[in-house]
Structures are given as C-alpha cells and as structure tokens.
Scaffold this motif. Sequence first.
Motif: not given
Length: 441
Positions: A288-297
């Motif tokens: 998992g990782a958090c994107d700059k859009n604010g969402v953790f995937y």
Amino acid sequence: MMSSFPLQACLASVTLAVAATTGTNYATYLGGPAHDSYAASATTFTVANANLVRSKWKDSTLGAFNASPAVDNGIIYIGSENGDFYAINASSGKVKWTKTLSISNCSNSGIVSTATVAKDPISGVLTVYVGAADHYLYALNAATGATIWKTLIGGSSNVYYNWSSPTLANGYIYYGVGTACGNAGADGEIALNQHTGAVTGQYYTSGSPTVNGATIYTAAAVAPDGSVFVTTGDDNGASTNDSTAIVKLAEGTLTRLGGYQIPGLAGQNMDFNASPALFSDGGVAMVGACDKNGVFYALQQSAPSAPVWTDTLGIPPASGSLAFCGGSAVYNGSDLFVGADAPNVGDPPGSMYELTPSGGQVWETALSSGPVVGDPSLDGSGVLAVPTYHTGGGKSAVYLMDASNGRILHTITTVAPVFAQPVFADNELIIAGPTLQAYVP
C-alpha cells in the motif's frame, strides 16, 4: 510542470535480512526491503520520557539535508544538498570522512538519495550504496569512502536525476530512474548486481526504452518471495502508461507482473510521492501507499490489479502546493501509521493516522506545524517520530507521538521544513533537515 516533492524542494548471495534494521542500527531507507519504518529494538525513547527530549549534538556546517540518515555500528552515513556524502560519528557528531561528489543536473540539486549500508555478498566488505547528484549509483567503502564501483543511472543528460533510494535484496540493488525540471525520459526501475554494479534488468514505465514515461522518485519494496513493488510518478506530458501506479515486477529481471493505475489522473501532478510499504491483513500479503490525491491504496501482493480497500486521509494539493499525502506508511506488525495533509479544507495543515490492515481508522491527530510530506518512523517503545513540511510561513516540527492513541508527547520545532525520515538509532533520535542533529531523552 512540477512533478514531485523533491523537484520542488530543489529550492529511495545476500538475504533480505542484510538490508534490514538490526540492533540499534537503521542501515537502510525505511528500515528494510519491506519498508516498515519500524525500529523494534530501539527502546531508549519511551512514552514516559519523550517529553524530556534534549539536543545531544548539532551540526549546521554540512549543508541542508533531504536524504535520511542511515546508521550502522555507530556511524551515520548521509548525503547533503551540497553534493557531499558524509560518514559521521553518531555519538559525537564528528565527521569521520567526506566524499565529494559532483552535482550535474538541470535543477542543480545535491544528494536526496538515502544510503543503504550492507556487506558485499562476495568480499564481505562493509559497503555504502547511494545515488549521487551526478547520475551515478555508487558503492563506497564504508570505512574510507573509496569508490568500489559506480553505475550510470538513466543517462548522462542533465535532465536525469537520482531521486530514489537503493533497496537491497537477495544480491540485487533496485533503484528508480527519474528526471527533473519537468522533463520526461526513459524512466522506470533498474536492477543491478550488488557485487559488481552490472545491470541485470530494467523496467520502463512507458513500456519501451525509446518512449519517455513517468519518473520513479520512490524506493522499491521487496517481498520475501523476491517480488519487487514500485510506485510511480505522473506522466510529465509523455506516455501515460503506468503513470501514477503501483506496479509489481519480477526479481532481478524487473519483468512486469501486474499493477494498478489510478484512473483519471493522467496529466495531473497527483503522483505517488510515497514509497510502497508491505504489510499483512489477516495473513494476506498486502502492499500500500498514499497518493498525492490524499487516498491510501491497499492491494494484494498476489493480485495487484485493483485495490482491496482505499481510505481518504487528505485532500489533493492546490497547484504548486507542497501540502499532500506523501510519506510511506509505518507498519509494526499489527497496524499501519500514515501521515498526510489536512483531511478537510480549513483543518490544521497536517494529520497522522493509525489504520488497521483492513483500512479502518483507529485514531487521527491534527498537526498544526504542517503536512506530513516525508516519512514517519516508529521505535520499539511505541513512540512515533513524525516530520512536517510547512511552507506557508509557519514553523515546521518533528512530533513525538504515542502510537497507541495519537497523543502528542513532545514537539521539536525546526527552523525549516523536514522531509527526511527521523531515525531512532544508536540510542538517539537523529533528525536531518536544515541541520543534522541528535536528540536523547
């Protein structure tokens, strides 16, 4: 076009355990190939004594730092924005040796790559591996700084820049290939033989060495089975193939095995600034990782074609802003700890979360000293060290927090934003930023 935090800041036969954190060392970026950022054996800082923190030593003569400290056997290894690389006594702050490496890139930036310290798999010589600002990945003798080998990363054109930090696993080094100044190139990931520096495989985000694609700013994570996971940047106006994506690659060859691209973000500065972290959800291996859009995937490692769950932790940054969800997650074997920017417009600029491996929020703490763009870390006594990156005129800080409930234990105010990961090692907390400083309770 601004394409990543580091660009705007110009202003990541040996076993997996070789590069992992052991004892009071913290010898590689994010603690090891799994990127857990968890210094389990570092217990000097506790919830009870964190409020007593004091400076042990400080050096403001070595330049500013965006690279994080790597600590092995009482020595800090770190590169500066002035291009030099240092070996420093962790107890006293005295410089043991300096390696002057040239700066040759369009942004005139120094070393942002965090080193890994490990023994050479053939010779047994303790070696420092780091990406320099002259397009080369170096293997340096840890005792002297002498060059053992160096390998060109990407190309000699000044648009190439070594944003990434090396990940070592099973005799291979994995390193991101990237460009700067809004340029695109033959970007992706490269695999090298740890002993010789010879290239063993290469992955291009565009799918072709002749087509420009998305930069990889981040460091690869490596699973116990050797699978390699990378997070990618935006397309920089070039091929959108595998831009803003989490991608799975084969050990050594970097053959593409699968991946997930966030839909609808092509052409936008909404890439992954966070390196992937590996964790387990009820025995299921996850990445998992958090994107700059604010969402953790969060995706299954075995089938990374779509998220198993997502969690919105922050808000997308305004154009040119350095407020976004940018740090890698901490994993202590049971839960995740993730830093971000504000969860809502009008909230304090930063936030820190504890998440369950299935995506549930345990706690959230607002941080007044800026967004968490860099990487938090956790020690074995349950103390989180959380850096903030405030660029709006306010003071940045490193927060010491109780991982069990999110309570702020102590605030170390800094004179400038901190991107580097604060490191628990050698019975100290070592913070690299506008200065290099060691703290004790």
